[in-house]
Design a protein around this motif. Structure first.
Motif, mmCIF file in Angstrom:
data_model
loop_
_atom_site.group_PDB
_atom_site.id
_atom_site.type_symbol
_atom_site.label_atom_id
_atom_site.label_comp_id
_atom_site.label_asym_id
_atom_site.label_seq_id
_atom_site.Cartn_x
_atom_site.Cartn_y
_atom_site.Cartn_z
ATOM 1 N N ASN A 1 44.766 72.690 34.266
ATOM 2 C CA ASN A 1 44.382 73.371 33.022
ATOM 3 C C ASN A 1 45.468 73.257 31.956
ATOM 4 O OD1 ASN A 1 42.017 74.222 34.325
ATOM 5 N ND2 ASN A 1 43.045 76.039 35.117
ATOM 6 N N SER A 2 46.061 72.090 31.863
ATOM 7 C CA SER A 2 47.091 71.873 30.856
ATOM 8 C C SER A 2 46.773 70.591 30.105
ATOM 9 C CB SER A 2 48.484 71.787 31.491
ATOM 10 O OG SER A 2 48.572 70.658 32.330
ATOM 11 N N LYS A 3 47.451 70.440 28.985
ATOM 12 C CA LYS A 3 47.261 69.229 28.184
ATOM 13 C C LYS A 3 47.710 68.005 28.946
ATOM 14 C CE LYS A 3 48.465 67.209 23.719
ATOM 15 N NZ LYS A 3 49.261 67.373 22.480
ATOM 16 N N GLU A 4 48.707 68.180 29.792
ATOM 17 C CA GLU A 4 49.215 67.053 30.566
ATOM 18 C C GLU A 4 48.146 66.502 31.499
ATOM 19 O OE1 GLU A 4 52.907 66.073 33.652
ATOM 20 O OE2 GLU A 4 52.586 68.100 32.858
ATOM 21 N N GLU A 5 47.277 67.391 32.024
ATOM 22 C CA GLU A 5 46.229 66.937 32.925
ATOM 23 C C GLU A 5 45.221 66.070 32.183
ATOM 24 O OE1 GLU A 5 43.347 68.876 36.357
ATOM 25 O OE2 GLU A 5 43.993 70.098 34.663
ATOM 26 N N GLU A 6 44.950 66.385 30.910
ATOM 27 C CA GLU A 6 44.029 65.583 30.121
ATOM 28 C C GLU A 6 44.584 64.189 29.859
ATOM 29 O OE1 GLU A 6 43.195 67.723 26.591
ATOM 30 O OE2 GLU A 6 42.229 69.414 27.617
ATOM 31 N N GLU A 7 45.902 64.061 29.802
ATOM 32 C CA GLU A 7 46.502 62.764 29.526
ATOM 33 C C GLU A 7 46.410 61.818 30.718
ATOM 34 O OE1 GLU A 7 50.445 63.731 28.459
ATOM 35 O OE2 GLU A 7 49.936 64.559 26.485
ATOM 36 N N TYR B 1 40.946 59.363 19.952
ATOM 37 C CA TYR B 1 41.452 59.603 18.599
ATOM 38 C C TYR B 1 40.544 59.069 17.495
ATOM 39 C CZ TYR B 1 45.675 60.545 21.233
ATOM 40 O OH TYR B 1 46.581 61.066 22.123
ATOM 41 N N GLN C 1 35.337 63.108 17.340
ATOM 42 C CA GLN C 1 35.940 64.063 18.265
ATOM 43 C C GLN C 1 35.082 65.313 18.396
ATOM 44 O OE1 GLN C 1 38.553 63.135 20.006
ATOM 45 N NE2 GLN C 1 38.437 61.190 18.894
ATOM 46 N N LYS D 1 33.444 66.893 21.857
ATOM 47 C CA LYS D 1 33.636 68.292 22.259
ATOM 48 C C LYS D 1 32.300 69.013 22.405
ATOM 49 C CE LYS D 1 38.155 68.874 22.506
ATOM 50 N NZ LYS D 1 38.817 69.395 23.708
#
Length: 612
Positions: free
Chosen positions: A58-64, A272, A404, A408
């Motif tokens: 549940n972090s931005k790092e996981e999305e990357e 992006y 984007q 979403k």
């Protein structure tokens, strides 16, 4: 080759050697134990290393970590975790198959060695006892022989002496006989003991000691074989995990080969991409013919009949673009000069300057550039919709670019559909349970489930309305719906019925990732809007009131955009005083207004108007 025959006299050395062998075995056990500790420590460090670089949930790092290179890195971390598990297996197998087994064997070996050397010492003690007995009988025999010789000599001496009585001679003879008899007995005893000792000694050196030493030799050889087997087990424990470690390494190679640079590039586009179209070509504007431009020439209200080119900006409907900016303020932003005004003429007479004072020499900028400049500036006021939520991200993701926002919204719709399916499954389960209760009342009261069933149905209805709302926004973004109706907006819960439509549709500080301004997400590209449509949005605005008058000191030809021509001595109205840039905004009549250099006019401000 036998220790019993070859080392029959090396009892003490064999005792030291066997003790050294046990020490070697214990040293090897200690070595293996430390190896297991190293393996456990290494496995723990590998697991901590793998855990340290795992993406947080549940972090931005996981999305990357959606990119193939990052997925390969995750696979590498997982394989390293399995790799660490194999080192734990090595430690466990070494502990169970080597350490425990050898420790038990060492105890047995010590006990066996103790028994063998105990028997050896016992045999030594027995032969020593026999030897002592032999020595004692030998000394006694020697003593008795000497006593018999002395007694015989005494008898002979007494018998030769004529002065000694016959009784004394007889007594000496009897004493000599007794001594001879004792010597004979001692001789017989010594001979018997000697034979016995020789037998015991033969048994000791040819039977007992060889047997004991043979047992010790066998014990030592078993110890050597056992330590060799342990070394083989040591290697086998490592060899057993090599295939699995190889699979881990193969998994890392496979993960590395799965990296797809083209796919990662496509993911960057999806992440992006804004959905906007790149700007078109800039139209050529002819400067070879001087044009006398006034406010009326530049007014957007007159652009309808002059065939002006379409202006590009991100509006969608009337009252949509800048709702908090008045028309005259917008006009001033679009048409005010951007260069310092020219200095006043050196002479007060117009004849001193044949062509009159020069207007500001600046490159003429098209009106579309003014629109672009205004649109790229960041509005400082937020829409009421965002203010109602305390400035948080809008529910419809309207702060995102179209592409984007579409992603979403699609993600939100999928999540809502999953929740609806979950609620429907729960409703079906409750319905089946209610049917069971109806058929078998003893199992439960059917009426007790009505409240729960109604609650689940209400949740499903809420989720469906929420899904419809997001589907409507998604359809709007994808172009299936031209715009949202006011009823849809009220259903979304984002619009207050008391707010005017202009507020509900206001821009919300929307910016594309590159900092450019964006409008509602139905704008998938720049929309061309006629200047007449733009002017109609502000027809209800009143002109700025006059704050004073001014008198032209020199003649000024307003040839640049946003300026107005004046004649020396002409009196005009001042609607905006100099803001420090050297220009004053004036009005000739209701339709003609613009900027003139402040140094070209003498201003008379109305005190009351200025104060107000």
């Amino acid at each position: 080759m036998s220790w019993g025959t070859e080392l029959w006299d090396q009892f003490d050395n064999l005792e030291k050697h066997t003790q050294w062998g046990i020490d070697i075995l214990e040293k090897y056990i200690k070595f293996v134990k430390e190896r297991t500790e190293i393996e456990l420590s290494y496995a723990k460090q590998l697991r901590n290393l793998s855990k340290k670089y795992q993406p947080k949930k549940n972090s931005k790092e996981e999305e990357e970590y959606k990119y193939t290179s990052c997925k390969a890195f995750i696979s590498t971390l997982n394989e390293m975790n399995d790799y660490a598990g194999q080192h734990e297996v090595i430690s466990e197998n070494m502990a169970s198959q080597i350490i425990v087994d050898l420790a038990r064997y060492v105890q047995e070996l010590k006990q066996e060695r103790k028994l063998n050397f105990h028997d050896g010492r016992k045999a030594q003690q027995h032969i020593e006892s026999c030897w002592k007995q032999l020595e004692s009988s030998k000394r006694r025999f020697e003593r008795d022989c000497k006593e018999a010789d002395r007694a015989q000599q005494y008898f002979e001496k007494m018998d030769a002496d004529i002065n000694v009585t016959k009784a004394d001679v007889e007594k000496a003879r009897q004493q000599a006989q007794i001594r001879h008899q004792m010597a004979e007995d001692s001789k017989a005893d010594y001979s018997s003991i000697l034979q016995k000792f020789n037998h015991e000694q033969h048994e000791y050196y040819h039977t007992h000691i060889p047997n004991i030493f043979q047992k010790i030799q066998e014990m030592e050889e078993r110890r050597i074989v056992r330590i060799g087997d342990s070394m083989k087990t040591y290697a086998e424990v490592d060899r057993q995990v090599i295939p699995i470690i190889g699979k881990c390494l193969d998994g890392i190679v496979k993960a590395a080969e799965s990296i797809d640079q083209k796919n990662d590039s496509q993911l960057v586009i999806e992440a992006y991409k804004s959905g906007f179209e790149p700007p078109g070509d800039i139209e050529f504007e002819d400067y070879s013919q001087p044009m006398k431009r006034t406010v009326s020439d530049n007014s957007l209200s007159n652009s309808r009949g002059e065939g002006k080119p379409d202006l590009k900006f991100g509006g969608k409907s009337k009252g949509k673009l800048w709702p908090f900016i008045k028309k005259n303020k917008l006009m001033s932003l679009l048409t005010s000069p951007h260069q310092p005004p020219p200095p006043p003429p050196a002479s007060a007479s117009p004849s001193a300057v044949p062509n009159g004072p020069q207007s500001p020499k600046q490159q003429k900028e098209p009106l579309s550039h003014r629109f672009n400049e205004f649109m790229t500036s960041k509005p400082k006021i937020h829409c009421f919709r965002s203010l109602k939520r305390g400035g948080a991200t809008p529910e419809d993701f309207s702060n995102l670019p179209p592409e984007q926002r579409r992603k979403k919204l699609q993600q939100k719709v999928d999540e809502l559909n999953k929740e609806i399916q979950k609620e429907m499954d729960q409703r079906d389960a409750i319905t089946k349970m209610k049917d069971v209760y109806l058929k078998n009342p003893q199992m439960g009261d059917p009426a007790s489930l009505d409240h729960k069933l109604a609650e689940v149905s209400q949740n499903i209805e809420k989720l469906r309305l929420e899904t419809q709302k997001f589907e409507a926004w998604l359809a709007e973004v994808e172009g299936r719906l031209p715009a949202r109706s006011e009823q849809m907006r009220r259903q979304s819960g984002l619009y207050d019925s008391q707010n005017p439509p202009a507020v509900n549709n206001c821009a919300q500080d929307r910016e594309s990732p590159d900092g450019s301004y964006t409008e509602e997400q139905s704008q998938e590209s720049e929309v061309k809007v006629l200047a007449t449509d733009f002017d109609d949005e502000f027809d209800d605005e009143e002109p700025l009131p006059a704050i004073g008058t001014c008198k032209a000191l020199y003649t000024f030809e307003g040839q640049n955009e946003g300026t107005i021509s004046v004649v020396e001595g002409e009196t005009l109205y001042v609607i905006e005083e100099d803001k420090g840039d050297g220009w004053t905004r004036i009005r000739r009549n209701e339709d003609e207004e613009g900027y003139v250099p402040t140094s070209y006019v003498e201003v008379y401000l109305d005190k009351n108007a200025k104060d107000s």
